[in-house]
Design a protein around this motif. Sequence first.
Motif, mmCIF file in Angstrom:
data_model
loop_
_atom_site.group_PDB
_atom_site.id
_atom_site.type_symbol
_atom_site.label_atom_id
_atom_site.label_comp_id
_atom_site.label_asym_id
_atom_site.label_seq_id
_atom_site.Cartn_x
_atom_site.Cartn_y
_atom_site.Cartn_z
ATOM 1 N N VAL A 1 0.861 -1.175 0.000
ATOM 2 C CA VAL A 1 0.000 0.000 0.000
ATOM 3 C C VAL A 1 0.900 1.228 0.000
ATOM 4 O O VAL A 1 1.980 1.229 0.618
ATOM 5 C CB VAL A 1 -0.931 -0.003 1.230
ATOM 6 C CG1 VAL A 1 -1.756 1.286 1.304
ATOM 7 C CG2 VAL A 1 -1.855 -1.210 1.191
ATOM 8 N N GLN B 1 -3.585 1.811 -3.716
ATOM 9 C CA GLN B 1 -4.093 2.991 -3.013
ATOM 10 C C GLN B 1 -4.583 2.562 -1.634
ATOM 11 O O GLN B 1 -5.247 1.541 -1.491
ATOM 12 C CB GLN B 1 -5.244 3.621 -3.810
ATOM 13 C CG GLN B 1 -5.763 4.919 -3.273
ATOM 14 C CD GLN B 1 -4.792 6.069 -3.501
ATOM 15 O OE1 GLN B 1 -4.081 6.087 -4.497
ATOM 16 N NE2 GLN B 1 -4.756 7.000 -2.573
ATOM 17 N N ALA C 1 -6.845 2.046 1.597
ATOM 18 C CA ALA C 1 -8.307 1.992 1.739
ATOM 19 C C ALA C 1 -8.798 3.212 2.503
ATOM 20 O O ALA C 1 -8.123 3.727 3.398
ATOM 21 C CB ALA C 1 -8.704 0.703 2.462
ATOM 22 N N GLN C 2 -10.010 3.666 2.128
ATOM 23 C CA GLN C 2 -10.603 4.815 2.812
ATOM 24 C C GLN C 2 -11.099 4.388 4.189
ATOM 25 O O GLN C 2 -11.785 3.381 4.346
ATOM 26 C CB GLN C 2 -11.774 5.367 1.984
ATOM 27 C CG GLN C 2 -11.370 5.939 0.633
ATOM 28 C CD GLN C 2 -10.564 7.215 0.786
ATOM 29 O OE1 GLN C 2 -10.686 7.931 1.799
ATOM 30 N NE2 GLN C 2 -9.724 7.505 -0.189
#
Length: 258
Positions: free
Chosen positions: A125, A235, A237-238
């Motif tokens: 990530v 990307q 994670a939100q």
Amino acid sequence: MLDLEPHGPLPRQIYWRRRALALGIAALVIGIVVAVVAVVVMNSTSNEQPTANESAAPAAEAVPPPLPGENPEVKSPIQPPAQQAPPPTPTPTAAVVPPPILKEGDDCPDSTLAVKGITNQPQYVVGDQPKFTMVVTNIGLVACQRDVGAAVLAAYVYSLDNQRLWSNLDCAPSNETLIKTFQPGEQVTTEVTWTGMGSAPNCPLPRQPIGPGTYNLVVQLGNLRSATVPFILAQPAQAPPPAPADGAPHLPVPGPVG
């Protein structure tokens, strides 16, 4: 004597005219017969002796038609007889030099070593610090030695379009030498950490973080390069929105009644 004078009850001029007419008709008939005989003789002569065009026609027909794909206008070169051809010039051949016989303790040539890179996981990530392992293996049959220090052993990160993004030697160059004696099949491993930032030789600032995508790891020892090892930067994670402090759900505020 032959009497040519006409005799009869008619005037003498009439008899002379009749004789002249008979002679003219006889001459015309003889001329026609002669012309017919001449035409017959000429036709028979032309049939027995063909003209130049007719005699050349069989020779032209004797030439075989060109094969498909051949150009009839291109003439094949005339090959000289074998006895007139010049003798072939001998072509010098370079002697095949066998590889040098490697003795135990000699320096390892590139042909006796293999390098490869290993990622500690296939996907990261953005913000992680991937760890890369550089492996050097003696694939020869004799023990030999080679410098595998940090000055000559390096890891690189490339984009998929072969753009150089990072190397462990850019911002942390080293003069370290490590002469290692490799036994046949023996390996030497070195681990480096990547902070996820881009770099270039001499480490120019500012350094930019590398965004999400797929990249390749390459390990290099001198002129010896490994195969590419792909890995992914994902990307992050939100994070979910924080819950209210009292734990009760928020209700919508009623609007004005109107």
